[in-house]
Enzyme design. Structure first.
Site, PDB file in Angstrom:
ATOM      1  CG  ASP A 159      -1.645  -1.339   1.355  1.00 53.73           C
ATOM      2  OD1 ASP A 159      -2.437  -1.662   0.460  1.00 53.73           O
ATOM      3  OD2 ASP A 159      -1.390  -2.073   2.334  1.00 53.73           O
ATOM      4  CG  HIS A 187      -3.234  -5.263   3.508  1.00 54.77           C
ATOM      5  ND1 HIS A 187      -2.821  -4.449   2.479  1.00 54.77           N
ATOM      6  CD2 HIS A 187      -3.610  -6.424   2.940  1.00 54.77           C
ATOM      7  CE1 HIS A 187      -2.945  -5.112   1.334  1.00 54.77           C
ATOM      8  NE2 HIS A 187      -3.421  -6.307   1.588  1.00 54.77           N
TER       9      HIS A 187
HETATM   10  P1  NAI Z   1      -2.215 -18.359  -3.771  1.00 53.18           P
HETATM   11  O1  NAI Z   1      -3.592 -18.884  -3.555  1.00 53.18           O
HETATM   12  O2  NAI Z   1      -1.609 -18.335  -5.129  1.00 53.18           O
HETATM   13  O3  NAI Z   1      -1.194 -19.172  -2.847  1.00 53.18           O
HETATM   14  C1  NAI Z   1      -1.469 -19.449  -1.516  1.00 53.18           C
HETATM   15  C2  NAI Z   1      -0.781 -20.767  -1.205  1.00 53.18           C
HETATM   16  O4  NAI Z   1      -0.898 -20.992   0.205  1.00 53.18           O
HETATM   17  C3  NAI Z   1      -1.400 -21.980  -1.900  1.00 53.18           C
HETATM   18  O5  NAI Z   1      -0.385 -22.681  -2.604  1.00 53.18           O
HETATM   19  C4  NAI Z   1      -1.959 -22.799  -0.748  1.00 53.18           C
HETATM   20  O6  NAI Z   1      -1.836 -24.211  -0.974  1.00 53.18           O
HETATM   21  C5  NAI Z   1      -1.068 -22.360   0.401  1.00 53.18           C
HETATM   22  N1  NAI Z   1      -1.634 -22.585   1.725  1.00 53.18           N
HETATM   23  C6  NAI Z   1      -2.926 -22.473   2.115  1.00 53.18           C
HETATM   24  N2  NAI Z   1      -3.049 -22.802   3.406  1.00 53.18           N
HETATM   25  C7  NAI Z   1      -1.816 -23.108   3.844  1.00 53.18           C
HETATM   26  C8  NAI Z   1      -1.307 -23.552   5.094  1.00 53.18           C
HETATM   27  N3  NAI Z   1      -2.122 -23.754   6.142  1.00 53.18           N
HETATM   28  N4  NAI Z   1       0.024 -23.775   5.194  1.00 53.18           N
HETATM   29  C9  NAI Z   1       0.844 -23.611   4.133  1.00 53.18           C
HETATM   30  N5  NAI Z   1       0.409 -23.229   2.928  1.00 53.18           N
HETATM   31  C10 NAI Z   1      -0.907 -22.965   2.786  1.00 53.18           C
HETATM   32  O7  NAI Z   1      -2.208 -16.910  -3.104  1.00 53.18           O
HETATM   33  P2  NAI Z   1      -1.183 -15.715  -3.316  1.00 53.18           P
HETATM   34  O8  NAI Z   1      -1.622 -14.898  -4.461  1.00 53.18           O
HETATM   35  O9  NAI Z   1       0.202 -16.238  -3.278  1.00 53.18           O
HETATM   36  O10 NAI Z   1      -1.504 -14.857  -2.005  1.00 53.18           O
HETATM   37  C11 NAI Z   1      -1.216 -15.357  -0.713  1.00 53.18           C
HETATM   38  C12 NAI Z   1      -1.853 -14.493   0.343  1.00 53.18           C
HETATM   39  O11 NAI Z   1      -1.291 -13.185   0.328  1.00 53.18           O
HETATM   40  C13 NAI Z   1      -3.362 -14.294   0.193  1.00 53.18           C
HETATM   41  O12 NAI Z   1      -3.950 -14.415   1.483  1.00 53.18           O
HETATM   42  C14 NAI Z   1      -3.489 -12.883  -0.292  1.00 53.18           C
HETATM   43  O13 NAI Z   1      -4.723 -12.317   0.065  1.00 53.18           O
HETATM   44  C15 NAI Z   1      -2.345 -12.240   0.446  1.00 53.18           C
HETATM   45  N6  NAI Z   1      -1.887 -10.958  -0.093  1.00 53.18           N
HETATM   46  C16 NAI Z   1      -1.495  -9.988   0.808  1.00 53.18           C
HETATM   47  C17 NAI Z   1      -1.055  -8.769   0.377  1.00 53.18           C
HETATM   48  C18 NAI Z   1      -0.651  -7.711   1.373  1.00 53.18           C
HETATM   49  O14 NAI Z   1      -0.376  -6.589   0.933  1.00 53.18           O
HETATM   50  N7  NAI Z   1      -0.594  -7.952   2.668  1.00 53.18           N
HETATM   51  C19 NAI Z   1      -0.955  -8.446  -1.052  1.00 53.18           C
HETATM   52  C20 NAI Z   1      -1.330  -9.536  -1.922  1.00 53.18           C
HETATM   53  C21 NAI Z   1      -1.794 -10.738  -1.432  1.00 53.18           C
END
Ligand code: NAI
Length: 329
Positions: A159, A187
């Site tokens: 952000d 966030h």
């Molecule tokens: P994604 O869905 O591509 O990958 C998430 C991965 O986490 C998947 O491979 C899934 O199998 C794994 N996963 C789920 N539960 C798990 C657990 N208990 N232990 C280990 N692995 C687990 O999602 P992406 O795009 O990589 O985003 C990840 C997170 O980051 C989301 O929650 C998203 O909302 C968040 N995010 C946060 C931002 C921020 O600024 N704070 C910015 C962009 C995304």
């Protein structure tokens, strides 16, 4: 040669990690004379995909990548780690209530916090990316009572970077001219990107950008809703920019903050600016490379205070919801 830094990353087969891991392994985070060991944590169904990611990491022949461990076992995954980067989370799906999302993530981040406290290195620090990241970092922190609260961070840097880029574009200057950009609160779409205390070439933004309606209006909503705009355009959520912000965030914790600047991080409130103690809250931070503090003395007018009240109330509501959910489970 230096002893490798051990870094755990959860959600290691996901889209953010697909950018993040390669940058960590290349030396972009800890520097070009610091080897790293990666401990990649995934849920069982994603371990096969994770093997493919590990094959690609091997295929980069990164000189600094000491070793890769892949596991779904938290005890193995967090064993001896210096940093735990918690990216994996349950994404919000259509029709899912915020309470459902909080509940599912509560059951992920509680056990992770406990496992980090039990098995991490004595200096372990925890950086949460997975959403809702403020509350997830609070859950992990509360489950890791043996660890000092000041080791728990979550990400508002994306952000901050978005805000910086919007301000630079509007003023027609390079992003390097923009400093002191704070993101207050959660966030989420309630965050307050602070233009009042931000500076362009050392001058208050409000003196440089004459369009104050834009600052009070579209600037804020553009930053607040940027995540949704990217999903609309790309068909997938921010990944490379999120990974880049995660690198920036951790670097900003372990490196002294440049004079006259601040970085945006979610940290445990100790009551600064009247924010309830114990909330994981987005503040302007300065680091000396080992410890951090909330920057004091930011001017907040009634407009800023009213925006900060909204995002604070959202975090208080999330905390109440998650307490009720975890108490009933
Ligand atoms: P994604 O869905 O591509 O990958 C998430 C991965 O986490 C998947 O491979 C899934 O199998 C794994 N996963 C789920 N539960 C798990 C657990 N208990 N232990 C280990 N692995 C687990 O999602 P992406 O795009 O990589 O985003 C990840 C997170 O980051 C989301 O929650 C998203 O909302 C968040 N995010 C946060 C931002 C921020 O600024 N704070 C910015 C962009 C995304």
């Amino acid at each position: 040669a230096n002893k490798p830094i051990s870094v755990a990353v959860t959600g290691a087969a996901g889209q953010i990690s697909y950018s993040l891991l390669f940058r960590i392994a290349s030396g972009a985070l800890f520097g070009l004379d610091q080897p790293v060991s990666l401990r990649l944590i995934e849920v069982d169904p994603a371990l096969r995909a994770l093997e493919g990611v590990a094959m690609e990491l091997d295929d980069c022949a990164f000189p600094l990548l000491d070793s890769i461990e892949m596991t779904s076992d938290l005890k193995v995954g967090f064993d001896g780690v210096n940093w735990a980067i918690l990216v994996g989370a349950m994404p919000r799906k259509a029709g899912m209530e915020r309470g459902d999302l909080l509940g599912i993530n509560g059951k992920i981040f509680g056990p992770q916090g406990a496992a980090i406290a039990a098995h991490g290195a004595s200096d372990v620090k925890v950086f949460v990316v997975g959403n809702p990241c403020n509350t997830n970092s609070m859950i992990a922190r509360d489950a890791a009572k043996d660890l000092p609260a000041d080791r728990f961070f979550a990400m508002t840097r994306l952000d901050q970077n978005r805000a910086k880029s919007q301000l630079a574009k509007k003023a027609g200057v390079a992003v390097t001219e923009v400093s002191n950009v704070a993101i207050w609160g959660n966030h989420s779409a309630t965050q307050f990107p602070d233009f009042l205390n931000a500076r362009i070439s050392g001058r208050p933004v409000v003196d440089v950008i004459e369009d104050h309606d834009w600052l009070h209006g579209d600037f804020i909503t553009t930053v607040q809703k940027r995540g949704a705009a990217i999903i609309d355009a790309r068909g997938a959520s921010s990944a490379a920019s999120a990974a880049s912000a995660a690198i920036d965030s951790i670097k900003s914790i372990i490196t002294p903050t440049p004079e006259g600047d601040c970085v945006s991080l979610v940290v445990p409130s100790r009551g600064e600016y009247g924010i309830e103690e114990g909330l994981q809250f987005g503040f302007p931070i300065r680091s000396d490379g080992t410890s951090w503090r909330v920057v004091e003395g930011f001017d907040l007018d009634d407009f800023a205070k009213s925006k900060i009240a909204i995002t604070t109330n959202e975090l208080i509501a999330e905390r109440q919801e998650i307490k009720a959910i975890l108490a009933n489970s």
